[in-house]
Motif scaffolding. Structure first.
Motif, short mmCIF file in Angstrom:
data_model
loop_
_atom_site.label_atom_id
_atom_site.label_comp_id
_atom_site.label_asym_id
_atom_site.label_seq_id
_atom_site.Cartn_x
_atom_site.Cartn_y
_atom_site.Cartn_z
N VAL A 198 -49.98 56.86 62.60
CA VAL A 198 -50.15 55.95 63.74
C VAL A 198 -51.56 56.11 64.24
N THR A 199 -52.17 55.02 64.73
CA THR A 199 -53.45 55.17 65.42
C THR A 199 -53.32 54.60 66.82
N ASP A 224 -62.66 56.56 71.44
CA ASP A 224 -61.99 57.40 70.44
C ASP A 224 -60.77 56.71 69.88
N VAL A 225 -60.27 57.29 68.80
CA VAL A 225 -58.98 56.88 68.27
C VAL A 225 -58.16 58.14 68.12
N PHE A 226 -56.96 58.13 68.70
CA PHE A 226 -56.06 59.25 68.43
C PHE A 226 -55.26 58.89 67.18
N ALA A 227 -55.38 59.75 66.18
CA ALA A 227 -54.68 59.50 64.93
C ALA A 227 -53.58 60.53 64.78
N GLY A 232 -62.87 54.74 60.69
CA GLY A 232 -62.20 53.96 59.66
C GLY A 232 -60.78 54.40 59.36
N ALA A 233 -60.14 55.10 60.30
CA ALA A 233 -58.75 55.52 60.07
C ALA A 233 -57.85 54.30 60.07
N LYS A 234 -57.01 54.18 59.04
CA LYS A 234 -56.10 53.05 58.96
C LYS A 234 -54.69 53.59 58.73
N VAL A 235 -53.74 52.96 59.36
CA VAL A 235 -52.36 53.38 59.22
C VAL A 235 -51.92 53.21 57.77
N GLU A 253 -53.02 54.88 55.28
CA GLU A 253 -54.03 55.30 54.32
C GLU A 253 -54.43 56.74 54.56
N LYS A 254 -55.03 57.32 53.56
CA LYS A 254 -55.45 58.71 53.71
C LYS A 254 -56.85 58.77 54.30
N LEU A 255 -57.12 59.86 55.02
CA LEU A 255 -58.43 60.05 55.63
C LEU A 255 -58.80 61.51 55.45
N SER A 256 -60.07 61.73 55.29
CA SER A 256 -60.54 63.10 55.20
C SER A 256 -60.64 63.67 56.61
N VAL A 257 -59.81 64.68 56.90
CA VAL A 257 -59.73 65.23 58.26
C VAL A 257 -60.31 66.63 58.26
N VAL A 258 -61.10 66.91 59.36
CA VAL A 258 -61.69 68.25 59.49
C VAL A 258 -60.92 69.03 60.55
#
Lengths: 299, 370, 292
Positions: free
Chosen positions: B314-315, B321-324, B342-345, B347-352
């Motif tokens: 969910v975003t 900001d965007v809470f993901a 570029g976070a999309k519901v 889809e995968k995202l590189s998270v730190v």
């Protein structure tokens, strides 16, 4: 600040509220509860014209009371008067309240008219109705003059019917008050419920019967308690309208108590009748007061 | 000098104990905020400081004088109430000066003091008005004026902003803070709003169920919460609390995280000596949303940055900001990304994961480890 | 907030007319006795005997009013009812003031300075105003005799204050219940004491309930008959007792016009209060029955 002055000042500060309340409470204890106990004691003595505190006879007076014809008449009358008075006041009050609640022009004016008798003394009410129902010169004569020669209205002097004149005058005096209670109840109902009921397809009649009137339960209860307690206490109206007569046809417990205690020198029996009245009212009022004043959580 | 000291204070109403031994000390000039959910006892404690509620046991001192049995009017305190409690029959001036009048201050002096305070709060044009003619914010100012004019040792505030609308609340918050900085007065302030607590306080006492959970500076509470309750209460969105197992990875303690696609990753939590006893045992990992970010907004100088691909469930865009929301160990976990990441519901995202600020809790006692 | 079922489509014209007719008929029912009383009081006895009770006077006369006020026979004295009217006033004013003041103080204590048992005390006081007063007649007449107050206005004042404080306390208690406690606390911190808080903070905001209470007490005390008939004999009797004696005396010709004039005089004070402050009167009635 030194410690000694503080302690005396603190005592006063802590107890001042109690001190302020205490005269009223003492008055209540003495003049209400002390007097109830005293009357209870008198009712168990052979007191006649004056209290005789040392002539204990137990419940003898209560037995006597129940064998007294006048007391039986008084109870019968109270049953008739009480039932009709409460019923008619309730029905009439509710009817008028509902009618007045139909966005009536001059509602305030009409309400004022319906309610004004409540501001009068029962003695004035009794006097007015006694004159209005006067068999020779009152309503009957007016009707005759208008051509209704067969019209006859002699309830005031007819022993079988006299108690009903008390009902009429009592209803006249109090029904406006009941109307006001119901009207306040009606105004307290959330308007949106009514809109919802309309959308649900309920007719006006159905809305009142199924949705509004059931929500007035608390008002019905209040009205019942107030009217019942007034009916049992009613004294002035009977005295002014019929004087308990003709004969003893309109004797009620309140007039019975007065005459047996102060004119017939049967103080013991009179006190017993007062105790019976108190018990009856207590049985109605105490649960009501308890429920009404119970601490509402949060507040 | 200790300005207010609360020692082992208990409060019981019959058999129910609402305060179970509170100890708080603050210095002169401190701004203490009592915060906690409703029913935690914070208002009761404030009323006890004011003398409006009796103390069942324990001791309250104001400047080293025990005030347990001192009448409120003799404690040298002033209070701002939630409803403002302005006397409806008196105009603003009378409201402010009433306390001085009760203390038999001469009229001339009273006037001067009222004028001074009115100027400070910019309510001079309102002095002749009745409370009913004032807006919420104006009433708030008058209520503060009534407290200020008394120049007490301690100011007590009982949720003073809770009746204001959102914007006004922020303005008044700033104003109160400025006032405190200017006057250097000692303040005890009750609120249920953790943001108010964080922004205003020099010291926060966070309470729950009549027990003091933690007493410290806002930074201490935020970064080293004493337990899971404090961790969850302070901060918005609140800290992610994720059940996990502590394992040894290359001799360093780390937590194992299972992602939604059932792949797992190991996140080292730093070499805290207290962690060693917990290796091989279940713990609760606490991660603030701002420590779970996109690559671009990571704290670059942190020695404990770890990256992993995560599926976005969910975003919730908030503008900047965007809470993901991602899933770790079966829990929903909130991360804070830049809007442009570029976070999309779906889809995968590189998270730190910035593990420098991670905290661990004991799942049984809920206390912080280390 | 009107709760009338407000159909956008007007309910039938027939029903509206019926509703208005019903309401007007009942208005006539309530007004008729007053109307009859009024017209009768302006007629001569001859006209009463010959004419229609409901008709307006052919010849208006205020003689009955003058006679009722100044020369009608009540019992054995023929000085009209003005003395009894005065008795009622002398009885009503102190009774109302004292019971209202006590009620205000009691309500203040029972809401803002509660102590254990306050509910019991209030309950006991409240029940006191619902008892049938027949229960206190015997001991009260003895106590009044003992204090030398039998048959005096002072005695009646004592009685009315005693049995009035239950209601006055109820009124003020319910009113002060809604008065914010925080104001009292603020005043306490400001250094005001028990009485100062009452005079400076609560009382100035109590206008409406004071009016309600005064009207309620005034109406009750003025209209009382039982206590007046029991404890005030002869010349010290209040208005209601005198009216009843006047109307029910069996000697001589019944002067209905004078009776009605006297009844009007007895009714006027409370009627006037009702017309001038009806809103408060109704509020008192409500507060006396529907609590909370």
């Amino acid at each position: 600040m030194s410690d000694t002055t503080r302690t005396s000042g603190d005592w006063l500060r802590q107890n001042l509220p109690r001190l302020v309340l205490s005269p009223s409470f003492a008055i209540t204890l003495f003049f209400v509860y002390g007097f109830i106990l005293y009357t209870a004691w008198i009712s168990m003595t052979r007191s006649r014209m004056l209290p005789k505190l040392d002539s204990f006879v137990g419940f003898e007076n209560y037995g006597k009371l129940w064998k007294t014809l006048n007391w039986q008449i008084a109870l019968d009358n109270l049953a008739i008067f009480g039932t009709l008075y409460i019923l008619i006041c309730g029905v009439l009050g509710l009817l008028l309240a509902i009618l007045l609640d139909q966005k009536i022009r001059a509602e305030g004016f009409l309400r004022t008219i319906y309610l004004y008798p409540m501001a009068l003394s029962f003695i004035v009410t009794g006097t007015a109705w006694k004159w209005f129902l006067n068999p020779g010169l009152g309503l009957e004569k007016s009707m005759h003059e208008w051509g209704f020669h067969s019209f006859s209205f002699d309830w005031l002097i007819n022993p079988k019917m006299a108690i009903y004149t008390v009902v009429i005058a009592g209803v006249w005096q109090t029904s406006g008050f009941v109307m006001a209670m119901f009207l306040a109840g009606l105004r307290g109902i959330d308007n949106e419920q009514l809109k919802a009921a309309q959308l649900d397809g309920a007719s006006a009649f159905q809305t009142y019967r199924r949705i509004i009137i059931p929500q007035l339960r608390a008002v019905f209860l209040s009205a019942f308690v107030v009217l019942a307690h007034m009916a049992i206490k009613s004294y002035d109206l009977v005295v002014a309208l019929t004087g308990g007569g003709p004969g003893n046809a309109t004797e009620v417990p309140a007039t019975f108590m007065y005459s047996y205690t102060f004119t017939r020198n049967q103080m013991g029996v009179g006190a017993a009748s007062a105790m019976v009245m108190l018990m009856t009212i207590a049985a109605i009022i105490v649960p009501y007061l308890y429920a009404e004043t119970r601490e509402k959580r949060h507040g | 000098m200790s300005s207010l000291s609360i020692r082992d204070v208990h409060k019981a109403y019959g058999p129910t104990e609402v305060l179970k031994g509170i100890d708080i000390d603050i210095d002169s000039g401190d701004f203490l905020v009592l915060v906690g959910p409703s029913g935690c006892g914070k208002s009761t404690l404030l009323n006890m400081i004011a003398g409006l509620d009796s103390i069942t046991s324990g001791e309250i001192r104001i400047e080293d004088k025990v005030v347990n049995d001192t009448h409120p009017s003799e404690r040298d305190i002033a209070m701002v109430f939630q409803s403002y409690a302005l006397y409806p029959n008196m105009n603003v001036e009378k409201n402010i000066s009433f306390g001085l009048e009760m203390r038999r201050m001469p009229r001339k002096q009273r006037r001067e003091r009222v004028a001074e305070v009115a100027q400070m709060l910019q309510i001079e044009p309102l002095l002749k008005r009745k409370p009913s003619q004032l807006s919420g914010g104006q009433r708030q100012r008058v209520a503060m004026g009534r407290a200020l004019v008394r120049e007490p040792k301690i100011f007590l505030f009982d949720e003073p902003l809770s009746n204001l609308d959102a914007k006004l609340r922020v303005d008044m918050r700033t104003e109160i803070k400025k006032l405190h900085q200017r006057l250097g007065s000692t303040i005890v302030y009750v609120t249920h709003d953790q943001i108010e607590a964080m922004t205003l306080a020099t010291k926060i006492a966070i309470m729950k169920g009549g027990v003091l959970q933690q007493l410290g500076t806002p930074a201490e509470l935020y970064n080293q919460p004493a337990n899971m309750f404090v961790a969850g209460f302070m901060g918005s969105p609140s800290m992610n609390l994720i059940p996990a197992e502590l394992v040894a990875s290359d001799g360093e303690p780390a937590v194992r995280m299972v992602r939604k696609d059932e792949s797992s990753m190991l996140l080292p939590v730093g070499d805290n000596p207290a962690y060693r006893d917990w290796i091989g045992k279940p713990v609760i990992l606490g991660l603030r949303p701002e420590t779970i970010t996109d690559v671009g907004s990571a704290e670059q100088d942190s020695p404990l940055l770890f990256q992993g691909e995560c599926l976005i469930d969910v975003t919730e865009p908030t503008g900047a900001d965007v809470f993901a929301i991602i899933e770790l160990n079966g829990r929903e976990v909130v991360g804070r990304m830049r809007a442009s990441c570029g976070a999309k519901v779906g889809e995968k995202l590189s998270v730190v994961f910035n593990m420098r600020h991670a905290v661990l809790f004991d799942p049984q006692t809920e206390g912080r480890i280390g | 907030m009107a709760s009338a079922v407000d159909t956008g489509v007007q309910s039938g014209r027939f029903w509206r007319v019926l509703i208005y007719v019903t309401l007007i008929v009942f208005a006539a029912f309530y007004l008729l006795p007053l109307f009859v009383m009024l017209v009768t009081s302006f007629k001569s006895l001859d006209e009463i005997r010959q004419g229609n009770m409901l008709a307006l006077p052919l010849e208006w006369t205020i003689a009955p009013w003058i006679s009722a006020w100044g020369s009608a026979c009540v019992g054995l004295t023929c000085e009209g009812i003005h003395g009894y009217f005065g008795n009622s006033i002398k009885m009503v004013v102190p009774s109302v003031l004292i019971s209202t003041l006590l009620g205000a103080l009691n309500g203040y204590v029972l809401t803002k300075w509660r102590f254990p048992g306050h509910r019991w005390i209030f309950g006991l006081m409240l029940f006191g105003c619902f008892i049938p007063f027949q229960i206190v007649l015997i001991p009260m007449s003895q106590v009044l005799g003992l204090f030398g107050l039998a048959g005096t206005t002072a005695g009646l004042v004592l009685v009315h204050v005693t049995y009035g404080i239950g209601f006055t306390t109820l009124f003020f208690r319910n009113y002060y219940e809604a008065f914010p406690n925080e104001l009292v606390r603020a005043a306490m911190i400001d250094g005001a004491g028990f009485f100062r808080i009452f005079w400076r903070i609560l009382l100035p905001s109590s206008g409406p309930i004071i009016v309600v209470t005064i009207i309620w007490q005034f109406t009750n005390v003025w209209n009382d008959f039982l206590f007046g008939a029991s404890f005030a004999a002869g010349q010290s009797a209040p208005m209601t007792v005198a009216l009843n004696n006047l109307v029910s005396s069996s000697t001589g010709v019944k002067e209905y016009n004078v009776h009605m004039a006297a009844a009007m005089i007895a009714a006027l004070p409370t009627l006037l209060v009702y017309i001038l402050a009806g809103r408060y009167f109704v509020r008192g009635l409500m507060a006396g029955s529907v609590k909370g």
